[in-house]
Design a protein around this motif. Structure first.
Motif, mmCIF file in Angstrom:
data_model
loop_
_atom_site.group_PDB
_atom_site.id
_atom_site.type_symbol
_atom_site.label_atom_id
_atom_site.label_comp_id
_atom_site.label_asym_id
_atom_site.label_seq_id
_atom_site.Cartn_x
_atom_site.Cartn_y
_atom_site.Cartn_z
ATOM 1 N N LYS A 1 18.560 6.315 -66.711
ATOM 2 C CA LYS A 1 17.683 5.786 -65.905
ATOM 3 C C LYS A 1 18.996 5.080 -64.952
ATOM 4 O O LYS A 1 18.949 6.102 -63.734
ATOM 5 N N THR A 2 19.121 4.285 -64.873
ATOM 6 C CA THR A 2 20.119 3.607 -63.973
ATOM 7 C C THR A 2 21.134 4.735 -63.552
ATOM 8 O O THR A 2 22.132 5.096 -62.938
ATOM 9 N N VAL A 3 21.314 5.591 -64.433
ATOM 10 C CA VAL A 3 22.517 7.181 -64.249
ATOM 11 C C VAL A 3 22.415 7.796 -62.795
ATOM 12 O O VAL A 3 23.015 8.330 -62.143
ATOM 13 N N ARG A 4 20.871 8.489 -63.377
ATOM 14 C CA ARG A 4 20.357 9.268 -62.925
ATOM 15 C C ARG A 4 20.427 8.355 -61.328
ATOM 16 O O ARG A 4 20.316 8.998 -60.148
ATOM 17 N N GLU A 5 20.159 7.633 -61.405
ATOM 18 C CA GLU A 5 19.525 6.661 -59.994
ATOM 19 C C GLU A 5 21.131 6.619 -58.829
ATOM 20 O O GLU A 5 20.795 6.642 -58.039
ATOM 21 N N PHE A 6 21.910 6.785 -59.948
ATOM 22 C CA PHE A 6 23.386 6.316 -59.472
ATOM 23 C C PHE A 6 23.219 7.814 -59.285
ATOM 24 O O PHE A 6 24.366 8.020 -58.053
ATOM 25 N N ILE A 7 23.311 8.790 -60.109
ATOM 26 C CA ILE A 7 23.992 9.898 -59.379
ATOM 27 C C ILE A 7 23.281 10.992 -57.830
ATOM 28 O O ILE A 7 23.590 11.486 -57.215
ATOM 29 N N VAL A 8 21.873 9.772 -57.746
ATOM 30 C CA VAL A 8 20.487 10.613 -56.519
ATOM 31 C C VAL A 8 21.965 9.984 -55.533
ATOM 32 O O VAL A 8 21.638 10.122 -54.113
ATOM 33 N N ALA A 9 21.970 8.333 -55.250
ATOM 34 C CA ALA A 9 23.038 7.442 -54.450
ATOM 35 C C ALA A 9 24.086 8.111 -54.204
ATOM 36 O O ALA A 9 24.166 8.386 -52.880
ATOM 37 N N LEU A 10 24.631 8.648 -54.885
ATOM 38 C CA LEU A 10 25.908 9.342 -54.909
ATOM 39 C C LEU A 10 25.897 10.454 -53.413
ATOM 40 O O LEU A 10 26.566 10.846 -52.728
#
Lengths: 309, 271
Positions: A172-181
């Motif tokens: 989830k952290t990684v997916r949120e990071f991708i969305v933030a990018l």
């Protein structure tokens, strides 16, 4: 829309094997671009080509405004890559790993330290910054590797299977990071086997097996292969006459019963769905839910990718 | 938000960063530290013990006659002086083994270690040039090895001056030997390092790489034996010839290592 990755007939051969066969891609700024294909399809080779790690056999590519083969060092400075394995210096601390890479990306010492701190905090690893990476879990190492790939604020981030082997929280952290990018206007080129993840994150998806088989938005692909379907859940359950009434509604292409619902495929759901609801209510049915039926992306994938075999 | 602009780092910055990282990594590997320090310690302790023993135990007449025959340079000297001078010189040749053994181990670990831990791909994905990276890696193994050899020589020198005979002191402070330690040691180290890197591109096992790389000590040992048996006299001309040969070999082996150390080779062919 600005293009940040453009390839023309990009090809890579290893002896008799053509790993990448004349691909044409246009990846836009600020989009999450999914790159889906089976094992051995040439995804990693494509990533290496686009990161100027290996040279193409033929064809051209322009990445972040730099020409492949001519401005390779500039391409590598403008992109970040998460490789299949984290590949961290395990005896060294999280902090030392990131500062070392920041230096290799030519960042000034103060900027290197600031970026290392920023990404360690972002990935929830700040408290463990002084510990050797060997003591980290698989998920923590993967987050470290993602931090390393993003540390120099690349315009394009190539992520190879970023959530493989991660627990749900880390994923989830990684997916949120991708969305933030994406929110920051950066482009993410996402190689993944996780179709659910691709469906959730990607603006467009390329299905790939040595060559690009199809590029489209996930919803467009579903609509193309399965039409637009509506699921109407009735309580206690649909009756045979409900299905007959539905099938008679103008615009309905196909309707069937499935797990206590009527699934209706229509050419124009905007016009057909109100009529369906009215017909069922007039016929005495009790409607619990009316939802759009989304076939899983896996079904689309299997229809596009598998028949090649 | 800080303005972040990535680019190729300046070469000194890259070299410093790679060296510091490699040294930290090496210091964290007890086996590597042990294997690095053992040869110089053994040679140093043996050398000092041999010179000290020669000072205490008078040689037999037979030994002295054999020595005069093998080493005409010491003929005519007091037997005890002659033996000490001979032993002191012989151990100077053994000091030349240190730069062939120590950096080889470090260089092998440096490349095979990165291969095993899959750290090369992220490293190569940065904007650094592979030539610069190879140079930095070479230096990271060369510098500690040269420092270790010079330090061992300095201790040996100081001890021989303190306990040795006049002939022994003259042997170890001979200008051609000091020059040899200053010039030949770095050249031998570089040769050993680049040979280690070259071998490491082809094999994945540290022990196999060490066995292959160990062959580099053969000429040095051969030279030592040749000198002991009087077949070779290491005069100024011999040192000059060795220096020229080593420079040529260094250039050739670095060039070969550079050829093997290509991004695509490393990622696609190295296994």
């Amino acid at each position: 829309m600005k293009t940040v990755v453009r390839t023309e007939k990009l090809t890579k051969r290893f002896g008799d094997l053509t790993a990448v066969d004349g691909i044409d891609l246009d990846v836009h700024e600020g989009e999450v671009f999914g790159f889906l294909g089976p094992n051995g399809a040439g995804k990693t080779t494509t990533l290496r080509l686009l990161c100027a790690l290996i040279a193409p056999t033929s064809g051209t590519a322009e990445i972040a405004g730099h020409r492949l083969g001519r401005d390779d060092a500039k391409i590598r400075a403008a992109v970040g890559i998460l490789t299949e394995l984290p590949g961290l210096y395990e005896r060294q601390s999280a902090w030392d790993n990131l500062v070392f890479y920041a230096t290799l990306y030519g960042l000034a010492p103060s900027v290197s330290r600031a970026q290392a701190e920023r990404y360690l905090r972002l990935m929830g690893l700040w408290e463990r910054r002084d510990e050797p990476v060997v003591t980290f879990s698989r998920g923590m190492k993967q987050k470290m590797a993602i931090a390393r790939a993003a540390l120099h604020e690349p315009r394009v981030l190539f992520l190879d299977e970023p959530t493989t082997g991660l627990d749900p929280d880390a994923a989830k952290t990684v997916r949120e990071f991708i969305v933030a990018l994406r929110g920051e206007g950066r482009t993410v080129f996402l190689c993944t086997h996780n179709l659910d993840e691709a469906d959730r994150l990607c603006d467009r998806i390329a299905f790939f097996r040595h060559r690009v088989l199809r590029i489209a938005n996930p919803d467009e692909l579903r609509a193309e292969f399965y039409g637009r379907a509506t699921e109407i859940r009735l309580v206690p359950k649909p009756r045979a006459e409900d299905l007959v009434r539905v099938q008679a509604v103008p615009g309905v292409r196909e309707a069937h019963l499935e797990n206590g619902s009527i699934v209706v495929a229509s050419t124009d759901p905007l016009h057909t769905n109100p009529l369906l609801v009215k017909t069922l209510v007039d016929g005495g049915a009790d409607i619990a839910f009316v939802t759009e039926r989304k076939p899983h992306l896996e079904e689309v994938y299997l229809r596009i990718v598998e028949p090649i075999e | 938000m800080i303005a972040v602009v990535a680019a190729s780092p300046a070469r000194p910055t890259l070299v410093r960063a790679v060296c510091v990282r490699e040294w930290r990594e090496a210091l964290g590997n007890k086996l590597l530290v042990g294997m690095t320090l053992l040869p110089p310690v053994v040679i140093l302790v043996s050398g000092i013990a041999a010179v000290a023993a020669a000072a205490v135990n008078p040689p037999s007449d037979r030994d002295v006659q054999a020595l005069y025959a093998a080493a005409p340079a010491v003929a005519g000297l007091d037997p005890r002086e002659a033996v000490q001078g001979f032993i002191a010189t012989y151990f100077l040749i053994l000091f030349m083994l240190i730069p062939t053994v120590v950096p080889l181990t470090m260089a092998i670990y440096s490349v095979i270690g990165e291969k095993a831990s899959r750290t090369l791909e992220p490293l190569l994905a940065t904007p650094v040039g592979v030539g610069d990276l190879l140079f930095a890696k070479s230096l990271a193994s060369t510098v500690p090895s040269v420092i270790v050899t010079w330090s061992a020589y300095a201790i040996y020198l100081a001890t021989v001056i303190a306990i040795g005979s006049h002939a022994a002191v003259q042997a170890v402070t001979a200008p051609r030997w000091i020059l040899a330690i200053v010039v030949l040691v770095p050249l031998l180290t570089l040769l050993s390092v680049n040979l280690g890197i070259l071998i490491s591109t082809r094999v994945n096992d540290v022990r196999v790489a060490q066995q292959i790389g160990g062959l580099v000590v053969v000429p040095i040992v051969g030279l030592g034996i040749a000198q002991v048996t009087g077949r070779v006299v290491l005069d100024n001309g011999a040192f000059l010839q060795m220096t020229i040969v080593l420079i040529l070999l260094d250039v050739a082996v670095f060039w070969l290592a550079r050829l093997a150390f290509q991004r695509e080779n490393i990622l696609v062919r190295w296994r």
